[in-house]
Scaffold this motif. Structure first.
Motif, short mmCIF file in Angstrom:
data_model
loop_
_atom_site.label_atom_id
_atom_site.label_comp_id
_atom_site.label_asym_id
_atom_site.label_seq_id
_atom_site.Cartn_x
_atom_site.Cartn_y
_atom_site.Cartn_z
N GLY A 1 0.79 -1.22 0.00
CA GLY A 1 0.00 0.00 0.00
C GLY A 1 0.82 1.27 0.00
N PHE A 2 2.20 1.17 -0.09
CA PHE A 2 3.01 2.37 -0.12
C PHE A 2 2.77 3.12 -1.42
CE2 PHE A 2 5.88 -0.46 2.48
CZ PHE A 2 5.44 0.06 3.68
N GLY A 3 2.81 4.44 -1.33
CA GLY A 3 2.65 5.25 -2.52
C GLY A 3 1.21 5.36 -2.98
N SER A 4 0.28 4.86 -2.18
CA SER A 4 -1.12 4.93 -2.58
C SER A 4 -1.66 6.34 -2.44
CB SER A 4 -1.96 3.97 -1.74
OG SER A 4 -3.32 4.14 -2.00
N SER A 5 -2.51 6.71 -3.36
CA SER A 5 -3.14 8.02 -3.28
C SER A 5 -4.36 8.01 -2.39
CB SER A 5 -3.53 8.50 -4.68
OG SER A 5 -4.48 7.62 -5.22
N LYS A 6 -4.73 6.85 -1.87
CA LYS A 6 -5.91 6.73 -1.02
C LYS A 6 -5.48 6.14 0.32
CE LYS A 6 -9.15 6.08 -4.79
NZ LYS A 6 -9.90 7.31 -4.59
N SER A 7 -5.83 6.78 1.38
CA SER A 7 -5.48 6.29 2.70
C SER A 7 -6.41 5.17 3.10
CB SER A 7 -5.56 7.43 3.72
OG SER A 7 -6.87 7.96 3.76
N GLY A 8 -5.89 4.30 3.95
CA GLY A 8 -6.71 3.22 4.46
C GLY A 8 -6.94 2.11 3.48
N SER A 9 -6.18 2.03 2.37
CA SER A 9 -6.40 0.98 1.37
C SER A 9 -5.22 0.05 1.29
CB SER A 9 -6.65 1.61 -0.01
OG SER A 9 -5.54 2.40 -0.39
N SER A 10 -4.33 0.09 2.30
CA SER A 10 -3.16 -0.78 2.26
C SER A 10 -3.54 -2.15 2.77
CB SER A 10 -2.04 -0.17 3.11
OG SER A 10 -2.47 -0.05 4.45
N GLY A 11 -2.56 -3.04 2.66
CA GLY A 11 -2.78 -4.40 3.08
C GLY A 11 -2.44 -5.35 1.98
N LEU A 12 -2.17 -6.57 2.34
CA LEU A 12 -1.75 -7.58 1.36
C LEU A 12 -2.90 -7.88 0.41
CD1 LEU A 12 0.56 -9.46 0.56
CD2 LEU A 12 -0.46 -11.21 2.01
N GLY A 13 -2.71 -7.50 -0.85
CA GLY A 13 -3.77 -7.71 -1.83
C GLY A 13 -5.03 -6.96 -1.45
N GLY A 14 -4.89 -5.89 -0.74
CA GLY A 14 -6.03 -5.22 -0.13
C GLY A 14 -6.73 -4.23 -1.01
N GLY A 15 -7.53 -4.67 -1.95
CA GLY A 15 -8.46 -3.83 -2.70
C GLY A 15 -7.80 -2.77 -3.54
N ASN A 16 -8.49 -1.64 -3.67
CA ASN A 16 -8.07 -0.55 -4.54
C ASN A 16 -6.92 0.21 -3.91
OD1 ASN A 16 -7.81 1.60 -6.24
ND2 ASN A 16 -9.98 2.16 -6.21
N THR A 17 -5.76 0.18 -4.52
CA THR A 17 -4.59 0.87 -3.99
C THR A 17 -4.03 1.89 -4.96
OG1 THR A 17 -3.12 -0.83 -4.87
CG2 THR A 17 -3.94 -1.17 -2.64
N GLY A 18 -4.77 2.22 -6.03
CA GLY A 18 -4.26 3.14 -7.03
C GLY A 18 -5.12 4.37 -7.14
N ASN A 19 -5.19 4.90 -8.35
CA ASN A 19 -5.91 6.13 -8.61
C ASN A 19 -7.30 5.90 -9.18
OD1 ASN A 19 -3.66 7.87 -7.90
ND2 ASN A 19 -2.68 7.16 -9.78
N TYR A 20 -7.76 4.68 -9.18
CA TYR A 20 -9.06 4.36 -9.78
C TYR A 20 -10.19 4.79 -8.85
CZ TYR A 20 -12.75 1.62 -12.01
OH TYR A 20 -13.91 1.21 -12.64
N ASP A 21 -11.20 5.42 -9.43
CA ASP A 21 -12.36 5.86 -8.67
C ASP A 21 -13.53 4.93 -8.98
OD1 ASP A 21 -14.46 7.12 -7.42
OD2 ASP A 21 -13.95 9.13 -8.13
#
Length: 733
Positions: free
Chosen positions: A420-440
């Motif tokens: 989840g490093f470098g993610s533009s969305k907070s709270g979306s980190s984690g192993l294989g954890g959902g949306n971690t990019g810029n997609y809305d």
């Protein structure tokens, strides 16, 4: 000379008995049975006596008793095809696919420009006037790829669209109103037009190219309309404007202010593109000068002011405002538009039906207008659009793609994916954890300034510039990120275009491992399109492009193409007419499979012939006898290459199937010519048989002669002696 009143209504064809060889009239390409043109043996609506069709798999000549007389010889019509367009071979189908992905150029014209063009007879405004000329840029267009090498293209073009067309169109829940329903309706209208105009059947059911891979004009229409489904979508940028033509006329009272207002409308207001379209597209300013009413010196002064205010991307288009008619000395017919969407095709068909009593409304232009428009289109493409796209590709490749390809870029991508490093969305980190990019997910798209959207635009620009090596590497670079963000339509589109780019690249190998990679890309794209996105038209486009491009490679790739064509029918992506066309293409796929040693072993002629038989029966069920005849003749030619004896099939059931199908086609011709087929004696007389103990079946029974491919291929299980294994197709070949 015998008068028409004394001539027999129908010349009886030669009789044949089940199991006996049946003769066929040889085509003028008799030297190579696979390279004969697909022709029709008669016109359905013609009142001239026409002989019923006869068939032969291999004979090079016919006895006088079996040769059709010259008076009843079917002639290939020179009339225009209801399909229109070009009759393509395998290379031309590949060119058709390449030309389908052309840069989109939006049109935004002032009201005075619209009135001037409407006065010339073009109700759709400036876009309707320019559109046919943009599909084929005059002369050679030289494009420089990402490594600096240049190549000239003779078939380059652009798509002129209205700026308002970039707005998304709500999907219709009505199956008939959906793109797939409209596509099937277009094919049905084409066949209905051929029924009403019998002399058009010959061009509809044959291909003038002698290549065995040639696509029939009806299939070419299907492919063009499929590739013209131009619903704007965020996940691919082919329909996003690369440039916008902002036009005013010499009638405008405040020209510079009008240009500024039109420029503002390209980024805001009702005509502005949706928010997922990148706003940095080229603006191209056009001054339309009225040659009949305005002073050219004043227009020249205004044009110089435009260049000083808006830069060098300007053009002075000199047109006559008077309407041109056919009787004018310098009149030129406006070329037809090749890339019509299914909805546009249906709309034009309705207009023709309304004006059927008045004759077709064909637009004409003065020769000076045509030359001026061609000059403008070439200048727009060569001096503005292509350099703009090349510059954008170089910038995006250097600033965005190269960083992703580097070590640091790969590390950051892995960081976002796994931690989840470098993610533009907070709270979306984690192993294989959902949306971690810029997609809305709420909007279903990326913002146009995000790296994922820019990389997709880079790949699409490279594809439209025909730099397939760069487009392949870029699609491959971003497809994993789309999957990680669960942007499923982006994910499917990247896989689809990655496979298409690889197949278009002539340097791509078709070795087994490379084909497995391509098959996996196609499989992933279709699964995402259908299961996750419910986008049947995109899945059909993906599979159809893959079939054609794999078939053009030949060898083992042709067999892979046949398998994907079967998947189209298994998934139910096409209607009854489309299914018949796909059946024909499966036959062409197997026919393109040749042995590396030059021997018949390793080819797939029997499979190709079997699928031609299935296509013939399918067309017969729809009552399209000329198309059934064309497929049946193709099957006869293919079987002739593998049969041990002329016209004699190794399996009795197969012989019966072929004989029954030939007889059904003959009877259909008799019905089309007004013969009462319920009268057994009359039918026997027309078919030339002395005696017959069999009664004619009804129409429904005669149109369901073939039940399954397995029976055609190996016969029913009872045909195999006990204790012996049935002979497989691959062993035979």
């Amino acid at each position: 000379m015998t008068s028409p009143e004394d001539a027999a209504p129908v010349k009886p064809p030669p009789s044949f008995a089940p199991g006996a060889p049946v003769a066929v009239q040889k085509s003028r390409f008799a030297g190579d049975p696979l390279q004969s043109s697909r022709r029709i043996s008669g016109d359905l609506g013609d009142t001239t006596p026409v002989a019923s069709p006869t068939f032969s798999p291999r004979s090079s000549s016919l006895s006088p008793s079996r040769r059709l007389s010259s008076s009843t010889q079917p002639r290939r019509s020179s009339a225009g095809s209801p399909v229109g367009g070009i009759v393509d071979g395998s290379d031309d189908v590949r060119s058709l696919i390449i030309r389908a992905f052309s840069p989109a150029v939006a049109i935004l014209a002032s009201d005075d420009t619209h009135e001037l063009v409407k006065q010339k007879g073009f109700k759709g405004g400036l876009r309707e006037l320019l559109r046919p000329f943009g599909e084929k840029v005059p002369g050679r267009v030289v494009i420089r790829d990402s490594v600096g090498s240049s190549r000239g293209w003779e078939d380059y073009g652009v798509r002129f669209i209205d700026l308002a067309e970039t707005q998304p169109v709500p999907s219709s829940r009505d199956p008939v109103g959906s793109p797939m329903g409209q596509l099937e309706a277009v094919l049905q209208n084409t066949l209905d037009a051929a029924d009403s105009t019998s002399n058009r059947w010959s061009q509809l059911s044959q291909s003038s190219n002698t290549n065995s891979l040639s696509a029939s004009p009806l299939y070419q229409l299907f492919l063009r309309r499929l590739l013209s489904i131009n619903t704007p979508t965020p996940h691919e940028t082919f329909m996003h404007p690369v440039a916008c033509v902002i036009a005013i006329s010499s009638r405008n009272k405040t020209p510079l202010e009008s240009l500024r207002q039109l420029y503002a409308q390209t980024s805001q207001g009702s005509n502005a593109p949706p928010p997922w379209v990148h706003g940095e597209f080229l603006r191209y300013y056009v001054l339309v000068h009225d040659e009949d009413r305005d002073d050219i010196s004043e227009s020249t002064k205004l044009y110089d002011q435009m260049k000083r205010h808006f830069g060098l991307h300007c053009h002075l288009l000199r047109l006559r405002s008077n309407q041109c008619v056919e009787t004018d000395d310098d009149s030129v017919e406006v070329p037809s538009t090749e890339w019509l969407s299914p909805a546009e095709d249906l709309s034009k068909a309705e207009e023709k039906n309304v004006l059927i009593d008045l004759g077709p409304e064909v637009p004409y232009l003065f020769e000076s207008d045509v030359n001026a428009i061609k000059m403008m289109v070439r200048e727009l493409v060569v001096q503005s659009v292509i350099p703009f796209m090349e510059n954008k590709v170089a910038i995006w490749n250097d600033q965005v793609a190269s960083r992703r390809r580097g070590l640091s870029g790969r590390f950051m991508s892995m960081s976002r994916r796994w931690a989840g490093f470098g993610s533009s969305k907070s709270g979306s980190s984690g192993l294989g954890g959902g949306n971690t990019g810029n997609y809305d997910p709420s909007l279903g798209c990326y913002r146009p300034d995000t790296p994922e959207a820019i990389l997709r635009k880079l790949a699409d620009y490279a594809f439209m510039l025909r730099d397939w090596k760069l487009s392949t590497s870029t699609y491959d670079l971003i497809r994993a990120d789309y999957g990680n963000d669960k942007a499923w339509k982006y994910h499917a589109g990247a896989h689809e275009m990655c496979a298409v780019s690889m197949l278009l690249n002539p340097l791509t190998s078709t070795a087994k491992n490379k084909l497995e990679t391509i098959d996996q890309l196609i499989e992933t794209a279709c699964y995402s399109y259908l299961t996750r996105c419910s986008a049947a038209e995109n899945a059909l486009r993906c599979l159809t492009l893959s079939v054609e491009l794999l078939m053009s490679r030949g060898g083992s790739a042709a067999e892979s193409a046949a398998r994907w064509a079967m998947r189209i029918m298994e998934m139910g992506l096409v209607g009854s007419i489309g299914r018949n066309l796909i059946t024909e293409r499966i036959s062409a796929c197997y026919a393109s499979k040749t042995s590396n040693t030059g021997s018949p072993f390793g080819s797939r002629r029997r499979k190709a012939a079997m699928w031609s038989v299935l296509a013939s029966d399918a067309w017969l069920k729809l009552g399209k006898t000329p198309l059934a005849l064309a497929c049946l003749e193709q099957a006869e030619r293919l079987y002739a290459e593998v049969l041990d004896k002329e016209g004699v099939y190794p399996i009795p059931e197969m012989q019966a199937v072929m004989d029954n199908l030939k007889r059904a086609v003959q009877v259909e011709y008799l019905e089309a010519q007004g013969v009462d087929t319920s009268d057994e004696t009359e039918v026997a007389k027309k078919l030339g048989a002395e005696e017959t103990s069999e009664k004619l079946d009804d129409r429904a029974h005669r149109r369901s002669l073939i039940v399954s491919p397995a029976m055609v291929e190996n016969g029913p299980p009872s045909a195999v002696p006990q204790g012996e294994e049935p002979r497989q197709d691959d062993d035979f070949e």
